[in-house]
Scaffold this active site. Structure first.
Site, PDB file in Angstrom:
ATOM      1  N   ASP A  41       0.855  -1.179   0.000  1.00  0.00           N
ATOM      2  CA  ASP A  41       0.000   0.000   0.000  1.00  0.00           C
ATOM      3  C   ASP A  41       0.899   1.241   0.000  1.00  0.00           C
ATOM      4  O   ASP A  41       1.803   1.352   0.837  1.00  0.00           O
ATOM      5  CB  ASP A  41      -0.868  -0.032   1.269  1.00  0.00           C
ATOM      6  CG  ASP A  41      -1.881   1.076   1.319  1.00  0.00           C
ATOM      7  OD1 ASP A  41      -2.951   0.917   0.729  1.00  0.00           O
ATOM      8  OD2 ASP A  41      -1.594   2.106   1.962  1.00  0.00           O
ATOM      9  N   ASN A  79      -2.699  12.790  -3.250  1.00  0.00           N
ATOM     10  CA  ASN A  79      -3.790  13.299  -4.093  1.00  0.00           C
ATOM     11  C   ASN A  79      -4.241  14.684  -3.643  1.00  0.00           C
ATOM     12  O   ASN A  79      -4.447  15.580  -4.466  1.00  0.00           O
ATOM     13  CB  ASN A  79      -4.983  12.344  -4.070  1.00  0.00           C
ATOM     14  CG  ASN A  79      -4.844  11.202  -5.048  1.00  0.00           C
ATOM     15  OD1 ASN A  79      -4.150  11.300  -6.048  1.00  0.00           O
ATOM     16  ND2 ASN A  79      -5.520  10.115  -4.747  1.00  0.00           N
ATOM     17  N   HIS A  82      -4.863  14.774  -8.229  1.00  0.00           N
ATOM     18  CA  HIS A  82      -5.151  13.401  -8.653  1.00  0.00           C
ATOM     19  C   HIS A  82      -4.317  13.023  -9.873  1.00  0.00           C
ATOM     20  O   HIS A  82      -3.959  11.854 -10.052  1.00  0.00           O
ATOM     21  CB  HIS A  82      -6.646  13.213  -8.928  1.00  0.00           C
ATOM     22  CG  HIS A  82      -7.456  13.195  -7.676  1.00  0.00           C
ATOM     23  ND1 HIS A  82      -7.619  12.064  -6.923  1.00  0.00           N
ATOM     24  CD2 HIS A  82      -8.125  14.184  -7.028  1.00  0.00           C
ATOM     25  CE1 HIS A  82      -8.362  12.336  -5.866  1.00  0.00           C
ATOM     26  NE2 HIS A  82      -8.680  13.618  -5.907  1.00  0.00           N
ATOM     27  N   ASP A 121      -2.153   9.713  -9.971  1.00  0.00           N
ATOM     28  CA  ASP A 121      -2.171   8.719 -11.050  1.00  0.00           C
ATOM     29  C   ASP A 121      -0.760   8.446 -11.562  1.00  0.00           C
ATOM     30  O   ASP A 121      -0.391   7.291 -11.820  1.00  0.00           O
ATOM     31  CB  ASP A 121      -3.050   9.188 -12.209  1.00  0.00           C
ATOM     32  CG  ASP A 121      -4.536   9.106 -11.900  1.00  0.00           C
ATOM     33  OD1 ASP A 121      -4.907   8.541 -10.846  1.00  0.00           O
ATOM     34  OD2 ASP A 121      -5.324   9.628 -12.725  1.00  0.00           O
ATOM     35  N   GLU A 162      -4.753   2.238  -4.063  1.00  0.00           N
ATOM     36  CA  GLU A 162      -3.292   2.353  -4.017  1.00  0.00           C
ATOM     37  C   GLU A 162      -2.646   1.083  -3.478  1.00  0.00           C
ATOM     38  O   GLU A 162      -1.520   1.096  -3.010  1.00  0.00           O
ATOM     39  CB  GLU A 162      -2.867   3.572  -3.180  1.00  0.00           C
ATOM     40  CG  GLU A 162      -3.143   3.467  -1.702  1.00  0.00           C
ATOM     41  CD  GLU A 162      -4.555   3.885  -1.269  1.00  0.00           C
ATOM     42  OE1 GLU A 162      -4.767   3.952  -0.061  1.00  0.00           O
ATOM     43  OE2 GLU A 162      -5.427   4.134  -2.116  1.00  0.00           O
TER      44      GLU A 162
END
Length: 188
Positions: A67, A75, A80, A84, A110
């Site tokens: 994770d 983010n 965002h 990404d 994630e």
């Protein structure tokens, strides 16, 4: 007769096109659109198979659940779009480290999962810690000034005849342990 041959040829070409499209759709259904990694559906299929084989042949199997640390803050602080880009780069770094026989998939937002056949948890720890170090060392500032990314992992090699449920639970518990101990670590 010639007209019949032409119709047959057209039908054959049409069938081949449909078959190719069906194969492409099947592949798309097993891939994560953002990272290009396999998705959870593919992982679940492979996990059932590999878990069954490991038990049947009394072989080892390790599962690592990873994770990205503080991903929500990435983010929120950087956008965002940057989030990404982080997911894509982590996927690339992980793909470079795993073996061909390993199964790497995006498990959720994630979260990533890696299945390693013929591998116990100590062997897996070496591979997974290399991935952790590569993620930490990558020049994240190239994506955004002051961006720093780390990842935590939990590993299990617990083979019970419960279709892998206890293995997933144990890896998830070890992942939470890594988070509780300060993140950016591998717990076995």
């Amino acid at each position: 007769a010639q007209e019949l041959n032409n119709t047959y040829a057209e039908l054959k070409a049409s069938n081949e096109t449909i078959r190719a499209q069906a194969e492409a759709m099947q592949e798309l259904s097993l891939r994560d659109e953002l990272t290009g990694l396999h998705n959870r559906r593919y992982f679940n299929q492979q996990f059932r198979l590999m878990h069954h084989q490991a038990i049947r042949y009394q072989d080892s199997l390790a599962l690592a659940l990873g994770d990205i640390d503080n991903f929500k803050q990435i983010n929120d602080r950087f956008s965002h779009h940057i989030g990404d880009a982080v997911l894509k780069q982590v996927a690339v770094l992980m793909q470079k480290e795993i073996r061909e026989a390993d199964v790497l998939a995006r498990y959720g937002g994630e979260e990533f999962v890696i299945l390693m056949a013929h591998t116990d948890k100590r062997q897996a720890e070496g591979l997974i810690d290399r991935i952790r170090a590569k993620v930490e060392a990558w020049p994240w500032h190239q994506l955004a000034s002051e961006l720093h990314v780390t990842i935590s992992f939990g590993i299990s090699d617990k083979l019970d005849s419960d279709l892998g449920h206890s293995m997933l639970v144990e890896a998830d518990n070890r992942l939470y342990q890594a988070k509780d101990l300060g993140r950016n670590r591998v717990c076995v």
